[in-house]
Design a protein around this motif. Structure first.
Motif, PDB file in Angstrom:
ATOM      1  N   THR A  39       0.834  -1.207   0.000  1.00  0.00           N
ATOM      2  CA  THR A  39       0.000   0.000   0.000  1.00  0.00           C
ATOM      3  C   THR A  39       0.869   1.258   0.000  1.00  0.00           C
ATOM      4  O   THR A  39       0.562   2.246   0.683  1.00  0.00           O
ATOM      5  N   GLU A  40       1.930   1.247  -0.791  1.00  0.00           N
ATOM      6  CA  GLU A  40       2.815   2.407  -0.853  1.00  0.00           C
ATOM      7  C   GLU A  40       2.083   3.647  -1.361  1.00  0.00           C
ATOM      8  O   GLU A  40       2.492   4.776  -1.063  1.00  0.00           O
ATOM      9  N   TYR A  41       1.011   3.455  -2.109  1.00  0.00           N
ATOM     10  CA  TYR A  41       0.254   4.597  -2.621  1.00  0.00           C
ATOM     11  C   TYR A  41      -0.378   5.418  -1.493  1.00  0.00           C
ATOM     12  O   TYR A  41      -0.803   6.559  -1.706  1.00  0.00           O
ATOM     13  N   ALA A  42      -0.442   4.848  -0.281  1.00  0.00           N
ATOM     14  CA  ALA A  42      -1.019   5.564   0.858  1.00  0.00           C
ATOM     15  C   ALA A  42       0.026   6.336   1.658  1.00  0.00           C
ATOM     16  O   ALA A  42      -0.311   6.941   2.677  1.00  0.00           O
ATOM     17  N   PHE A  43       1.270   6.360   1.216  1.00  0.00           N
ATOM     18  CA  PHE A  43       2.316   7.053   1.965  1.00  0.00           C
ATOM     19  C   PHE A  43       2.138   8.567   1.923  1.00  0.00           C
ATOM     20  O   PHE A  43       2.565   9.277   2.832  1.00  0.00           O
ATOM     21  N   LYS A  44       1.566   9.088   0.855  1.00  0.00           N
ATOM     22  CA  LYS A  44       1.439  10.543   0.722  1.00  0.00           C
ATOM     23  C   LYS A  44       0.190  10.870  -0.088  1.00  0.00           C
ATOM     24  O   LYS A  44      -0.458   9.988  -0.651  1.00  0.00           O
ATOM     25  N   GLY A  45      -0.095  12.167  -0.149  1.00  0.00           N
ATOM     26  CA  GLY A  45      -1.283  12.607  -0.877  1.00  0.00           C
ATOM     27  C   GLY A  45      -2.504  12.576   0.016  1.00  0.00           C
ATOM     28  O   GLY A  45      -2.458  12.958   1.189  1.00  0.00           O
ATOM     29  N   GLY A  46      -3.611  12.086  -0.519  1.00  0.00           N
ATOM     30  CA  GLY A  46      -4.832  11.978   0.253  1.00  0.00           C
ATOM     31  C   GLY A  46      -5.632  13.266   0.280  1.00  0.00           C
ATOM     32  O   GLY A  46      -5.257  14.287  -0.301  1.00  0.00           O
ATOM     33  N   GLU A  47      -6.740  13.220   0.991  1.00  0.00           N
ATOM     34  CA  GLU A  47      -7.712  14.310   1.059  1.00  0.00           C
ATOM     35  C   GLU A  47      -8.017  14.610   2.520  1.00  0.00           C
ATOM     36  O   GLU A  47      -8.242  13.697   3.308  1.00  0.00           O
ATOM     37  N   LEU A  48      -8.008  15.876   2.885  1.00  0.00           N
ATOM     38  CA  LEU A  48      -8.329  16.257   4.257  1.00  0.00           C
ATOM     39  C   LEU A  48      -9.846  16.228   4.460  1.00  0.00           C
ATOM     40  O   LEU A  48     -10.591  16.892   3.739  1.00  0.00           O
ATOM     41  N   LEU A  49     -10.277  15.440   5.434  1.00  0.00           N
ATOM     42  CA  LEU A  49     -11.704  15.317   5.744  1.00  0.00           C
ATOM     43  C   LEU A  49     -11.905  15.465   7.245  1.00  0.00           C
ATOM     44  O   LEU A  49     -11.071  15.042   8.043  1.00  0.00           O
ATOM     45  N   SER A  50     -13.042  16.024   7.610  1.00  0.00           N
ATOM     46  CA  SER A  50     -13.405  16.060   9.025  1.00  0.00           C
ATOM     47  C   SER A  50     -13.950  14.695   9.435  1.00  0.00           C
ATOM     48  O   SER A  50     -14.365  13.886   8.582  1.00  0.00           O
ATOM     49  N   ALA A  51     -13.971  14.439  10.732  1.00  0.00           N
ATOM     50  CA  ALA A  51     -14.531  13.181  11.221  1.00  0.00           C
ATOM     51  C   ALA A  51     -15.990  13.051  10.801  1.00  0.00           C
ATOM     52  O   ALA A  51     -16.447  11.953  10.460  1.00  0.00           O
ATOM     53  N   GLU A  52     -16.720  14.157  10.799  1.00  0.00           N
ATOM     54  CA  GLU A  52     -18.135  14.126  10.410  1.00  0.00           C
ATOM     55  C   GLU A  52     -18.289  13.736   8.941  1.00  0.00           C
ATOM     56  O   GLU A  52     -19.202  12.976   8.586  1.00  0.00           O
ATOM     57  N   GLU A  53     -17.402  14.241   8.083  1.00  0.00           N
ATOM     58  CA  GLU A  53     -17.454  13.873   6.664  1.00  0.00           C
ATOM     59  C   GLU A  53     -17.142  12.389   6.472  1.00  0.00           C
ATOM     60  O   GLU A  53     -17.767  11.706   5.649  1.00  0.00           O
ATOM     61  N   ILE A  54     -16.189  11.886   7.249  1.00  0.00           N
ATOM     62  CA  ILE A  54     -15.854  10.458   7.155  1.00  0.00           C
ATOM     63  C   ILE A  54     -17.040   9.610   7.598  1.00  0.00           C
ATOM     64  O   ILE A  54     -17.407   8.635   6.930  1.00  0.00           O
ATOM     65  N   LEU A  55     -17.661   9.978   8.709  1.00  0.00           N
ATOM     66  CA  LEU A  55     -18.824   9.230   9.200  1.00  0.00           C
ATOM     67  C   LEU A  55     -19.945   9.226   8.176  1.00  0.00           C
ATOM     68  O   LEU A  55     -20.613   8.197   7.984  1.00  0.00           O
TER      69      LEU A  55
END
Length: 212
Positions: A39-55
């Motif tokens: 899962t090296e693709y998870a080392f960087k990048g991504g999207e900032l989300l609040s806990a409420e958005e994740i839920l």
């Protein structure tokens, strides 16, 4: 806020809930660099989300099971709050962790699936053995094994820490493309080990695609 690589719905590919429909929340970032990481693709990048958005995103799948994974999810301190919020929703929540960061603050309702890194991983010096004391009967401990040396090392830890009597399942997995599944299964049977042999079901079905 948490940095998230992906949130997706799939079959659990490992652990004692293998085959069960599960929502995966994959956090971005990991301080380890295991030689066999898939899962090296998870080392960087991504999207900032609040806990409420994740839920909200998780709830759209109406799951029974939620797995928080990475990367190394505990590398983000806000992960602890997310785990508790997910458990508050009534989901069966599991945490997949490298074992290199303290588990002392993980919500007691969360099933911890912790690695102990054998020598061939290149990261065995990062094992935080005090974490074994934070595991209980609902939790699971995983060894990803690349060769005979890894196997013998794993058996030694199984015995030294009486792991089969500490957690619900001790999981032995072969490194895909490196360790023969048949050979590892044979060693386990020959030594009559009290462990669960597992393969990565999701990779057998979908290969190395992210998000499945």
């Amino acid at each position: 806020m948490l940095r998230i690589t992906e949130i997706f719905y799939s079959l659990q590919g490992e652990t004692r809930t293998t085959g069960l429909p599960t929502v995966f929340v994959r956090l971005t970032g990991c301080p380890l660099r295991c030689r066999w990481c898939d899962t090296e693709y998870a080392f960087k990048g991504g999207e900032l989300l609040s806990a409420e958005e994740i839920l909200q995103r998780v709830s759209e799948y109406n799951p029974g099971y939620v797995t928080v994974t990475g990367g190394e999810p505990l590398a983000q301190k806000a992960c602890h709050g997310l785990l508790s919020l997910l458990a508050d929703q009534g989901y069966e929540v599991s945490l997949e962790t490298s074992g290199a960061i303290s588990l002392s603050e993980v919500d007691a309702r969360v099933v911890k699936v912790m690695d102990l890194k054998p020598p061939a991983s290149g990261e065995s010096h990062r094992n935080l053995y005090e974490n074994i004391g934070f595991l209980n009967r609902q939790d699971q401990l995983k060894f990803v094994i690349a060769d005979r040396g890894d196997y013998e090392w794993s058996v030694s830890k199984l015995i030294q820490y009486d792991l089969a009597n500490r957690v619900s399942d001790v999981l032995f997995s072969p490194v895909s493309g490196t360790m023969s599944a048949r050979v590892l299964a044979g060693w386990i049977l020959e030594d009559r080990l009290p462990v669960r042999f597992q393969l990565q079901l999701h990779r057998m079905i979908w290969g190395d695609q992210p998000g499945v």
